[in-house]
Design a protein around this motif. Structure first.
Motif, PDB file in Angstrom:
ATOM      1  N   SER A  28       0.845  -1.192   0.000  1.00  0.00           N
ATOM      2  CA  SER A  28       0.000   0.000   0.000  1.00  0.00           C
ATOM      3  C   SER A  28       0.882   1.244   0.000  1.00  0.00           C
ATOM      4  CB  SER A  28      -0.916   0.000   1.225  1.00  0.00           C
ATOM      5  OG  SER A  28      -0.147   0.152   2.415  1.00  0.00           O
ATOM      6  N   ARG A  29       0.271   2.378  -0.233  1.00  0.00           N
ATOM      7  CA  ARG A  29       1.050   3.615  -0.194  1.00  0.00           C
ATOM      8  C   ARG A  29       1.447   3.917   1.253  1.00  0.00           C
ATOM      9  NH1 ARG A  29      -1.710   8.166   1.496  1.00  0.00           N
ATOM     10  NH2 ARG A  29      -3.961   7.905   1.803  1.00  0.00           N
ATOM     11  N   GLN A  30       2.583   4.555   1.411  1.00  0.00           N
ATOM     12  CA  GLN A  30       3.071   4.894   2.757  1.00  0.00           C
ATOM     13  C   GLN A  30       2.301   6.084   3.301  1.00  0.00           C
ATOM     14  OE1 GLN A  30       7.385   4.982   3.345  1.00  0.00           O
ATOM     15  NE2 GLN A  30       7.149   6.778   4.639  1.00  0.00           N
ATOM     16  N   GLN A  31       1.873   5.972   4.553  1.00  0.00           N
ATOM     17  CA  GLN A  31       1.172   7.051   5.240  1.00  0.00           C
ATOM     18  C   GLN A  31       1.996   7.499   6.446  1.00  0.00           C
ATOM     19  OE1 GLN A  31      -2.815   4.513   4.900  1.00  0.00           O
ATOM     20  NE2 GLN A  31      -3.258   6.533   5.776  1.00  0.00           N
ATOM     21  N   SER A  32       1.787   8.746   6.858  1.00  0.00           N
ATOM     22  CA  SER A  32       2.496   9.288   8.018  1.00  0.00           C
ATOM     23  C   SER A  32       1.533  10.090   8.878  1.00  0.00           C
ATOM     24  CB  SER A  32       3.660  10.190   7.574  1.00  0.00           C
ATOM     25  OG  SER A  32       4.630   9.443   6.862  1.00  0.00           O
ATOM     26  N   GLU A  33       1.739   9.999  10.183  1.00  0.00           N
ATOM     27  CA  GLU A  33       0.938  10.756  11.141  1.00  0.00           C
ATOM     28  C   GLU A  33       1.871  11.373  12.182  1.00  0.00           C
ATOM     29  OE1 GLU A  33      -2.236  11.342  11.063  1.00  0.00           O
ATOM     30  OE2 GLU A  33      -2.929   9.910   9.535  1.00  0.00           O
ATOM     31  N   HIS A  34       1.539  12.595  12.623  1.00  0.00           N
ATOM     32  CA  HIS A  34       2.287  13.247  13.695  1.00  0.00           C
ATOM     33  C   HIS A  34       1.521  13.057  15.003  1.00  0.00           C
ATOM     34  CE1 HIS A  34       5.161  15.092  10.986  1.00  0.00           C
ATOM     35  NE2 HIS A  34       4.159  15.471  10.216  1.00  0.00           N
ATOM     36  N   LEU A  35       2.189  12.509  16.001  1.00  0.00           N
ATOM     37  CA  LEU A  35       1.527  12.197  17.271  1.00  0.00           C
ATOM     38  C   LEU A  35       1.702  13.297  18.302  1.00  0.00           C
ATOM     39  CD1 LEU A  35       2.506   8.417  17.590  1.00  0.00           C
ATOM     40  CD2 LEU A  35       0.511   9.449  16.471  1.00  0.00           C
ATOM     41  N   GLY A  36       2.310  14.412  17.907  1.00  0.00           N
ATOM     42  CA  GLY A  36       2.506  15.504  18.857  1.00  0.00           C
ATOM     43  C   GLY A  36       1.202  16.045  19.413  1.00  0.00           C
ATOM     44  N   TYR A  37       0.106  15.854  18.659  1.00  0.00           N
ATOM     45  CA  TYR A  37      -1.182  16.363  19.118  1.00  0.00           C
ATOM     46  C   TYR A  37      -1.649  15.683  20.412  1.00  0.00           C
ATOM     47  CZ  TYR A  37      -3.458  12.118  17.402  1.00  0.00           C
ATOM     48  OH  TYR A  37      -3.843  10.811  17.222  1.00  0.00           O
ATOM     49  N   LEU A  38      -1.118  14.473  20.697  1.00  0.00           N
ATOM     50  CA  LEU A  38      -1.512  13.784  21.935  1.00  0.00           C
ATOM     51  C   LEU A  38      -1.064  14.596  23.153  1.00  0.00           C
ATOM     52  CD1 LEU A  38      -0.597  10.127  20.912  1.00  0.00           C
ATOM     53  CD2 LEU A  38      -2.858  11.189  20.945  1.00  0.00           C
ATOM     54  N   GLY A  39       0.152  15.123  23.098  1.00  0.00           N
ATOM     55  CA  GLY A  39       0.625  15.968  24.184  1.00  0.00           C
ATOM     56  C   GLY A  39      -0.111  17.291  24.224  1.00  0.00           C
ATOM     57  N   THR A  40      -0.428  17.827  23.047  1.00  0.00           N
ATOM     58  CA  THR A  40      -1.159  19.096  22.988  1.00  0.00           C
ATOM     59  C   THR A  40      -2.549  18.953  23.577  1.00  0.00           C
ATOM     60  OG1 THR A  40       0.063  19.654  20.973  1.00  0.00           O
ATOM     61  CG2 THR A  40      -1.886  20.954  21.448  1.00  0.00           C
ATOM     62  N   ASN A  41      -3.205  17.828  23.315  1.00  0.00           N
ATOM     63  CA  ASN A  41      -4.542  17.611  23.880  1.00  0.00           C
ATOM     64  C   ASN A  41      -4.506  17.527  25.402  1.00  0.00           C
ATOM     65  OD1 ASN A  41      -5.664  17.585  21.341  1.00  0.00           O
ATOM     66  ND2 ASN A  41      -5.741  15.369  21.169  1.00  0.00           N
ATOM     67  N   SER A  42      -3.366  17.084  25.958  1.00  0.00           N
ATOM     68  CA  SER A  42      -3.252  16.943  27.410  1.00  0.00           C
ATOM     69  C   SER A  42      -2.790  18.226  28.086  1.00  0.00           C
ATOM     70  CB  SER A  42      -2.270  15.813  27.752  1.00  0.00           C
ATOM     71  OG  SER A  42      -2.706  14.579  27.224  1.00  0.00           O
ATOM     72  N   TYR A  43      -1.883  18.971  27.423  1.00  0.00           N
ATOM     73  CA  TYR A  43      -1.268  20.132  28.075  1.00  0.00           C
ATOM     74  C   TYR A  43      -1.396  21.428  27.280  1.00  0.00           C
ATOM     75  CZ  TYR A  43       0.835  16.725  31.227  1.00  0.00           C
ATOM     76  OH  TYR A  43       1.033  15.720  32.160  1.00  0.00           O
ATOM     77  N   GLY A  44      -2.120  21.421  26.179  1.00  0.00           N
ATOM     78  CA  GLY A  44      -2.337  22.655  25.441  1.00  0.00           C
ATOM     79  C   GLY A  44      -1.109  23.133  24.695  1.00  0.00           C
ATOM     80  N   SER A  45      -1.160  24.400  24.298  1.00  0.00           N
ATOM     81  CA  SER A  45      -0.070  25.011  23.541  1.00  0.00           C
ATOM     82  C   SER A  45       0.474  26.212  24.302  1.00  0.00           C
ATOM     83  CB  SER A  45      -0.557  25.479  22.160  1.00  0.00           C
ATOM     84  OG  SER A  45      -1.023  24.385  21.398  1.00  0.00           O
ATOM     85  N   LEU A  46       1.782  26.413  24.179  1.00  0.00           N
ATOM     86  CA  LEU A  46       2.450  27.551  24.807  1.00  0.00           C
ATOM     87  C   LEU A  46       3.189  28.345  23.737  1.00  0.00           C
ATOM     88  CD1 LEU A  46       3.839  25.728  27.958  1.00  0.00           C
ATOM     89  CD2 LEU A  46       2.261  27.655  28.023  1.00  0.00           C
TER      90      LEU A  46
END
Length: 304
Positions: A193-211
């Motif tokens: 299949s074609r290669q897919q990519s995902e960034h998991l940084g949003y997991l930390g953002t969902n827990s601690y927001g953005s600064l």
């Protein structure tokens, strides 16, 4: 007498010429208005035609994508995380997909790489129901807020400092990226299949927001601001921000920021301006309501 008649005749000629010129100008103005109306009408028609073409092109592309997906031998791979495990800094990510065309004795493998790992790891897929496959991939990650640093300076250093900040963001994206694809083997033939990519940084953002941290240099004065954005309306929010002022590795003093707007979702923290000093190193410490603490060096802005 003859001279007076000549003057009267000349004046009459001038008057008639002015009247003719006025009539011509009125006619020209009317024609210009008509031309403008025609241009506006043509422009509106062209816009409507362009919108219609774009709409039809979108519909055709959507139908084409749907047709290609229906004819594909594999459905898109979906990804789901176990949010209950995130508090421990690790989670099992479930990948699932459907094979529309395959042989029962085919070998179905899932390939993935996480972070800065170069080589793909392959694991056998489990067939849950007929044609439906899934795997679980354990991932360890440090949950932390997304933290962006901007440094503004009146000197020529401003560009280089911003460039370093961009490199740091790219480094964090690479650190939290997972790439994957599926392969099916049968009788020596392999389909991928074609290669897919995902960034998991949003997991930390969902827990601690953005600064967002801004460090501003205005001649010898230094102004530091911190903005906290509560991404998921969490109860666990930043309640205390402190600036640690170092001279190289020696801690000189700690200054606490003042919160402006207690009820605001984006919590802005300010600090009184201070004088720049030699070998200055600035670190910001944030503390959440659950006691979690994060620190980040904001000047000099270093890639870690």
């Amino acid at each position: 007498m003859e001279k007076d008649q000549y003057i009267k005749g000349f004046r009459l000629f001038i008057l008639i010429a002015l009247i003719i010129s006025l009539i011509i100008n009125v006619m020209m103005f009317s024609k210009i208005k008509n031309v403008e109306e025609e241009i506006r009408y043509l422009t509106e028609n062209q816009t409507m035609l362009s919108n219609s073409v774009n709409s039809q092109s979108g519909m055709i592309q959507q139908e084409l994508d749907q047709f290609i997906e229906e004819q594909s031998w594999i459905s898109p791979v979906t990804m789901e995380t176990d949010k209950k495990q995130l508090a421990n800094g690790s989670t099992d990510i479930t990948f699932a997909w459907q094979l529309k065309v395959f042989h029962k004795d085919s070998e179905v493998m899932f390939h993935y790489k996480y972070g800065k790992t170069e080589e793909f790891i392959e694991i056998p897929a489990n067939e849950e129901t007929e044609g439906m496959f899934q795997v679980q991939v354990p991932v360890e990650m440090e949950l932390k807020p997304e933290w962006q640093v901007n440094v503004h300076a009146s000197s020529g250093n401003s560009h280089s400092l911003k460039e370093i900040s961009k490199q740091e963001m790219e480094s964090l994206e690479e650190e939290n990226q997972i790439s994957y694809f599926v392969s099916v083997s049968h009788d020596g033939l392999v389909k991928q299949s074609r290669q897919q990519s995902e960034h998991l940084g949003y997991l930390g953002t969902n827990s601690y927001g953005s600064l967002f941290s801004d460090v501003n240099f205005n001649e010898d004065d230094v102004r530091v601001h911190v903005y906290y954005h509560n991404v998921s309306n969490q109860d666990n929010i930043v309640e205390k921000v402190t600036l640690l002022k170092y001279q190289e590795d020696s801690l000189l003093e700690e200054k606490q920021f003042t919160l402006r707007g207690e009820e605001m979702r984006d919590r802005p923290f300010d600090l009184k301006p201070f004088k720049k000093y030699d070998n200055m190193r600035l670190v910001i410490k944030v503390e959440y309501t659950d006691g979690t603490i994060f620190e980040k060096q904001v000047y000099p802005n270093e890639v870690k």
